[in-house]
Design an enzyme around this catalytic site. Sequence first.
Site, short mmCIF file in Angstrom:
data_model
loop_
_atom_site.label_atom_id
_atom_site.label_comp_id
_atom_site.label_asym_id
_atom_site.label_seq_id
_atom_site.Cartn_x
_atom_site.Cartn_y
_atom_site.Cartn_z
N ASP A 72 0.29 -4.07 -3.68
CA ASP A 72 -1.07 -3.13 -4.46
C ASP A 72 -0.74 -1.87 -3.43
O ASP A 72 -1.28 -1.36 -2.55
CB ASP A 72 -2.06 -3.37 -3.56
CG ASP A 72 -3.56 -3.84 -3.95
OD1 ASP A 72 -3.08 -4.00 -5.49
OD2 ASP A 72 -4.25 -3.21 -3.28
N SER A 104 0.81 -0.82 0.04
CA SER A 104 -0.22 -0.14 0.05
C SER A 104 0.68 0.73 -0.29
O SER A 104 1.65 1.51 -1.00
CB SER A 104 -1.08 -0.22 1.21
OG SER A 104 -1.94 0.89 0.94
N HIS A 149 -6.98 -5.53 -1.10
CA HIS A 149 -5.74 -4.50 -0.43
C HIS A 149 -5.32 -6.04 0.03
O HIS A 149 -3.76 -5.96 -0.46
CB HIS A 149 -6.45 -4.06 0.39
CG HIS A 149 -5.53 -2.77 -0.12
ND1 HIS A 149 -5.11 -2.39 -0.88
CD2 HIS A 149 -4.72 -1.59 1.38
CE1 HIS A 149 -3.90 -1.37 -1.04
NE2 HIS A 149 -4.25 -1.40 0.26
#
Length: 295
Positions: A158, A134, A228
């Site tokens: 991601d 992230s 996610h």
Amino acid sequence: MPTSIQLRSRQKKEIEYRLYTRELSDYIILDQSAEPPKGTDIRKLLSNKPVKLVTHGWKSSAENSVVMGIKESYLKNKDVAVIGIDWSDTANDYLYPLVAEYTRDVGAYVGQFLDAFCYLYNVSGERLHLIGHSLGAHVMGIAASKTKVTIGRITGLDPARPLFEFPKKPNALSLDTSDAEFVDVIHSCSGVLGVQNPIGNVDYYPNRGTPPQPGCESIFFLLEACSHARSHIYFAESIGNPTGFPACWSENWTDYLSDTECIQQTYMGENVDRNATGQYYLKTNAKEPYARNII
């Protein structure tokens, strides 16, 4: 002790660098200058091992499953050194836009640490593999762009989309292919929490790369968060099952589903082919083991 840094808010924030190897019963904290506690010699621990640096994203820490899951899988399956980077003192702020802005500062300090680490222990950039989830993916990209060494590989799990892809940040402030010799990206919540467009040398889109990922369908209001997280879970599993996630090159998901033959195949995760380029698609299971190729 963790290093204290001065961010633009003028509040002191801490970054901690935790060194793990198979020989250690617990981690050793390195300071911002990459020095261990007095009386500790880590040169023998590092030896010629590959060095994996792993970090988390927003509202997370090095105690959570991103860093711990990947660290544990590495130490179980490979003789490597793992450095878990904890910037939770900044990441735990509820104001996402503020934390997203601070990735510039955190990345710059991690870059300084990498320079000191490589100099002190005679570690080449090729031995370094930076892994971030992230916002952590962008932290690693910024860190690599600030170092004096050329980083061998960055894996973006991601990478965060809000305020990075939408709206678009300059490449210097986000992960892109210029940050290392090789950049691979796993997209599992693309277009929502994760970037949608390919940003690596090779980009993997398991189950189309969009939410909900298989097994995340029943989590009400948390579909995106579950999807996610799948990126780092897939990656951790791939360390122990390097051929578990075979993927096929294709222009898009629809073409992938309609293709009767996989012309170009590579593996998603730890065992990526560094000669691979472009977009690759694959399917996973809905629960552990997520890999369809079981060893």
